[in-house]
Design a protein around this motif. Sequence first.
Motif, PDB file in Angstrom:
ATOM      1  N   MET A  53       0.824  -1.181   0.000  1.00  0.00           N
ATOM      2  CA  MET A  53       0.000   0.000   0.000  1.00  0.00           C
ATOM      3  C   MET A  53       0.879   1.259   0.000  1.00  0.00           C
ATOM      4  N   LYS A  54       1.933   1.248   0.795  1.00  0.00           N
ATOM      5  CA  LYS A  54       2.804   2.415   0.898  1.00  0.00           C
ATOM      6  C   LYS A  54       3.416   2.760  -0.456  1.00  0.00           C
ATOM      7  N   THR A  55       3.895   1.756  -1.162  1.00  0.00           N
ATOM      8  CA  THR A  55       4.508   1.989  -2.475  1.00  0.00           C
ATOM      9  C   THR A  55       3.503   2.579  -3.446  1.00  0.00           C
ATOM     10  N   LEU A  56       2.299   2.056  -3.460  1.00  0.00           N
ATOM     11  CA  LEU A  56       1.247   2.547  -4.351  1.00  0.00           C
ATOM     12  C   LEU A  56       0.926   4.014  -4.063  1.00  0.00           C
ATOM     13  N   ILE A  57       0.782   4.353  -2.795  1.00  0.00           N
ATOM     14  CA  ILE A  57       0.471   5.731  -2.406  1.00  0.00           C
ATOM     15  C   ILE A  57       1.612   6.667  -2.797  1.00  0.00           C
ATOM     16  N   MET A  58       2.852   6.256  -2.515  1.00  0.00           N
ATOM     17  CA  MET A  58       4.008   7.092  -2.838  1.00  0.00           C
ATOM     18  C   MET A  58       4.121   7.320  -4.347  1.00  0.00           C
ATOM     19  N   ARG A  59       3.931   6.268  -5.125  1.00  0.00           N
ATOM     20  CA  ARG A  59       4.052   6.397  -6.584  1.00  0.00           C
ATOM     21  C   ARG A  59       2.953   7.262  -7.166  1.00  0.00           C
ATOM     22  N   ALA A  60       1.735   7.115  -6.638  1.00  0.00           N
ATOM     23  CA  ALA A  60       0.620   7.944  -7.119  1.00  0.00           C
ATOM     24  C   ALA A  60       0.893   9.414  -6.848  1.00  0.00           C
ATOM     25  N   CYS A  61       1.421   9.705  -5.687  1.00  0.00           N
ATOM     26  CA  CYS A  61       1.759  11.089  -5.324  1.00  0.00           C
ATOM     27  C   CYS A  61       2.882  11.624  -6.203  1.00  0.00           C
ATOM     28  N   GLU A  62       3.908  10.832  -6.390  1.00  0.00           N
ATOM     29  CA  GLU A  62       5.047  11.256  -7.204  1.00  0.00           C
ATOM     30  C   GLU A  62       4.643  11.476  -8.662  1.00  0.00           C
ATOM     31  N   GLN A  63       3.808  10.586  -9.215  1.00  0.00           N
ATOM     32  CA  GLN A  63       3.430  10.691 -10.619  1.00  0.00           C
ATOM     33  C   GLN A  63       2.470  11.842 -10.884  1.00  0.00           C
ATOM     34  N   THR A  64       1.611  12.152  -9.932  1.00  0.00           N
ATOM     35  CA  THR A  64       0.619  13.217 -10.139  1.00  0.00           C
ATOM     36  C   THR A  64       1.070  14.553  -9.573  1.00  0.00           C
ATOM     37  N   GLY A  65       2.011  14.501  -8.625  1.00  0.00           N
ATOM     38  CA  GLY A  65       2.425  15.730  -7.965  1.00  0.00           C
ATOM     39  C   GLY A  65       1.398  16.228  -6.957  1.00  0.00           C
ATOM     40  N   ARG A  66       0.447  15.378  -6.619  1.00  0.00           N
ATOM     41  CA  ARG A  66      -0.613  15.749  -5.679  1.00  0.00           C
ATOM     42  C   ARG A  66      -0.725  14.697  -4.589  1.00  0.00           C
ATOM     43  N   ASN A  88      -6.163  -7.642  14.886  1.00  0.00           N
ATOM     44  CA  ASN A  88      -4.728  -7.442  14.690  1.00  0.00           C
ATOM     45  C   ASN A  88      -4.374  -7.366  13.205  1.00  0.00           C
ATOM     46  N   VAL A  89      -4.990  -8.200  12.395  1.00  0.00           N
ATOM     47  CA  VAL A  89      -4.755  -8.170  10.943  1.00  0.00           C
ATOM     48  C   VAL A  89      -5.161  -6.812  10.379  1.00  0.00           C
ATOM     49  N   ILE A  90      -6.321  -6.324  10.809  1.00  0.00           N
ATOM     50  CA  ILE A  90      -6.808  -5.037  10.308  1.00  0.00           C
ATOM     51  C   ILE A  90      -5.909  -3.898  10.786  1.00  0.00           C
ATOM     52  N   SER A 142      -1.913   0.359   9.626  1.00  0.00           N
ATOM     53  CA  SER A 142      -0.734   1.024  10.201  1.00  0.00           C
ATOM     54  C   SER A 142       0.209   1.637   9.165  1.00  0.00           C
ATOM     55  N   PRO A 143       0.387   1.075   7.963  1.00  0.00           N
ATOM     56  CA  PRO A 143       1.268   1.729   6.981  1.00  0.00           C
ATOM     57  C   PRO A 143       0.786   3.116   6.554  1.00  0.00           C
ATOM     58  N   LEU A 144      -0.492   3.405   6.770  1.00  0.00           N
ATOM     59  CA  LEU A 144      -1.002   4.720   6.384  1.00  0.00           C
ATOM     60  C   LEU A 144      -0.296   5.841   7.158  1.00  0.00           C
ATOM     61  N   LYS A 145       0.095   5.566   8.383  1.00  0.00           N
ATOM     62  CA  LYS A 145       0.781   6.585   9.173  1.00  0.00           C
ATOM     63  C   LYS A 145       2.098   6.981   8.522  1.00  0.00           C
ATOM     64  N   PRO A 156     -11.594   2.014  19.273  1.00  0.00           N
ATOM     65  CA  PRO A 156     -11.043   1.841  17.921  1.00  0.00           C
ATOM     66  C   PRO A 156      -9.550   1.514  17.916  1.00  0.00           C
ATOM     67  N   SER A 157      -9.176   0.445  18.608  1.00  0.00           N
ATOM     68  CA  SER A 157      -7.764   0.061  18.690  1.00  0.00           C
ATOM     69  C   SER A 157      -7.176  -0.259  17.324  1.00  0.00           C
ATOM     70  N   ILE A 158      -8.013  -0.604  16.367  1.00  0.00           N
ATOM     71  CA  ILE A 158      -7.481  -0.902  15.035  1.00  0.00           C
ATOM     72  C   ILE A 158      -6.941   0.354  14.366  1.00  0.00           C
TER      73      ILE A 158
END
Length: 111
Positions: free
Chosen positions: A1-14, A42-44, A49-52, A72-74
């Motif tokens: 997920m982290k890689t996808l978010i980073m690449r989307a941001c880098e490619q769009t500049g947003r 725990n799975v959830i 957690s990578p969103l942080k 909301p411990s998740i």
Amino acid sequence: MKTLIMRACEQTGRQVVVLIDEYDAPLLDVMHEEENLPVLRNVIRNFYSPLKACEPYLRFVLLIGITTFSQPSIFSELNNNTNVSMDEPYASDCSMTRGEIQERMYNTIEC
């Protein structure tokens, strides 16, 4: 997920918006199974957690579900959690406004 978010941001500049519908469905499916609920929780938590770590790349994250968990411990890993479901600017987009709830309840009682 982290890689996808980073690449989307880098490619769009947003910054990226993450929308997760029915975030609570897996928990609701095992709510009555005491041995499976802590495992799934725990799975959830590990899923979210990578969103942080992606915070600099995120504009916002919108989680949509039918329940609000009192503990909301998740989401304990995330910052700035706010329930906007009944806030007037968001209610018509994310849920029902207070007026819509009252109107529908009134119409149901009248029928």
